[in-house]
Design a protein around this motif. Sequence first.
Motif, PDB file in Angstrom:
ATOM      1  N   THR A   1      40.022  36.284  29.025  1.00 15.11           N
ATOM      2  CA  THR A   1      41.183  36.040  28.164  1.00 15.11           C
ATOM      3  C   THR A   1      41.804  34.678  28.437  1.00 15.11           C
ATOM      4  O   THR A   1      42.141  33.940  27.502  1.00 15.11           O
ATOM      5  N   SER A   2      41.941  34.298  29.708  1.00 15.25           N
ATOM      6  CA  SER A   2      42.531  32.985  30.003  1.00 15.25           C
ATOM      7  C   SER A   2      41.631  31.870  29.483  1.00 15.25           C
ATOM      8  O   SER A   2      42.112  30.834  29.019  1.00 15.25           O
TER       9      SER A   2
ATOM     10  N   ASN B   1      50.994  30.642  29.799  1.00 16.14           N
ATOM     11  CA  ASN B   1      51.357  31.903  30.416  1.00 16.14           C
ATOM     12  C   ASN B   1      51.286  32.992  29.360  1.00 16.14           C
ATOM     13  O   ASN B   1      51.594  32.747  28.189  1.00 16.14           O
TER      14      ASN B   1
ATOM     15  N   LEU C   1      47.131  27.178  36.606  1.00 18.71           N
ATOM     16  CA  LEU C   1      47.701  27.695  35.360  1.00 18.71           C
ATOM     17  C   LEU C   1      48.451  28.996  35.646  1.00 18.71           C
ATOM     18  O   LEU C   1      48.014  29.801  36.471  1.00 18.71           O
TER      19      LEU C   1
ATOM     20  N   TYR D   1      51.824  37.476  29.108  1.00 16.70           N
ATOM     21  CA  TYR D   1      52.044  38.742  29.794  1.00 16.70           C
ATOM     22  C   TYR D   1      52.355  39.834  28.782  1.00 16.70           C
ATOM     23  O   TYR D   1      52.714  39.569  27.630  1.00 16.70           O
TER      24      TYR D   1
ATOM     25  N   ILE E   1      42.340  31.576  25.782  1.00 21.81           N
ATOM     26  CA  ILE E   1      43.648  30.954  25.546  1.00 21.81           C
ATOM     27  C   ILE E   1      43.550  29.441  25.789  1.00 21.81           C
ATOM     28  O   ILE E   1      44.072  28.642  25.007  1.00 21.81           O
ATOM     29  N   LYS E   2      42.873  29.038  26.856  1.00 18.27           N
ATOM     30  CA  LYS E   2      42.694  27.605  27.145  1.00 18.27           C
ATOM     31  C   LYS E   2      41.916  26.922  26.012  1.00 18.27           C
ATOM     32  O   LYS E   2      42.281  25.819  25.586  1.00 18.27           O
TER      33      LYS E   2
ATOM     34  N   ALA F   1      39.686  32.131  36.649  1.00 22.30           N
ATOM     35  CA  ALA F   1      39.817  32.283  35.200  1.00 22.30           C
ATOM     36  C   ALA F   1      39.259  33.635  34.764  1.00 22.30           C
ATOM     37  O   ALA F   1      38.248  34.107  35.290  1.00 22.30           O
ATOM     38  N   THR F   2      39.912  34.243  33.799  1.00 23.41           N
ATOM     39  CA  THR F   2      39.409  35.478  33.199  1.00 23.41           C
ATOM     40  C   THR F   2      38.873  35.142  31.809  1.00 23.41           C
ATOM     41  O   THR F   2      39.035  34.016  31.321  1.00 23.41           O
TER      42      THR F   2
ATOM     43  N   ILE G   1      48.583  31.574  33.827  1.00 25.40           N
ATOM     44  CA  ILE G   1      47.782  32.758  33.461  1.00 25.40           C
ATOM     45  C   ILE G   1      46.645  33.009  34.441  1.00 25.40           C
ATOM     46  O   ILE G   1      45.974  34.024  34.346  1.00 25.40           O
ATOM     47  N   GLU G   2      46.431  32.093  35.384  1.00 24.84           N
ATOM     48  CA  GLU G   2      45.383  32.274  36.392  1.00 24.84           C
ATOM     49  C   GLU G   2      46.013  32.399  37.771  1.00 24.84           C
ATOM     50  O   GLU G   2      45.619  31.741  38.728  1.00 24.84           O
TER      51      GLU G   2
END
Length: 197
Positions: free
Chosen positions: A59-60, A90, A48, A92, A63-64, A56-57, A50-51
């Motif tokens: 926040t991610s 994504n 992904l 940012y 979002i997922k 994974a965070t 965002i990763e």
Amino acid sequence: MLHPTRAWLALGLIALLAACATGPRISSDSDPSADFSRYRTFSFYRPLAIEEHGYATLTSGRIKAAARAQMESRGYVYSENAPDLWINLNAYLQEKTDVVSTPEVDYDYYYSYRARRYVAVPYWRDRAQVYRYTEGTLNVDVVDARANRLVWTGVAVGRAGRDAPERRAEKIDSAMADIFARYPYRAGSATATPPAR
């Protein structure tokens, strides 16, 4: 007639209310040649966007989860094995600066020998104010997994702030719902419902 200070205060209040009333700016685009009636399953693209660091965070993960909830609410089934669609996400942040120039009036006084008194003479000048803020962008790409081709994309752009974790989760859910309000398709449906405006 309004006193100049009261006029500026009223204008500032109107601008503040207008800023609070608006949410993120949403845009979307789709491939007109894509056959959305073929799509019934989805999974997340790997890796992904965002990763980008390979993990994974919190926040991610939020979002997922928000994207998965939106897809499932449209009848799509999550499937790791041979999905019809990949969802890529994504997000940012970017520092921005706004410069607002506003005219203001001031008065200068001089003594008039003809009038035998002091006379006020107005003059105008521009006052510049600089505002710094953080703009957040959240992007959802829907990709035809077999053709490896983008078929739909949605983007939300808005001001971001420092929020408590529960408030951040609400904002992510809300932004994702706003993006998917522009996604007019349902799983296996040949007809699209008009996107929300």
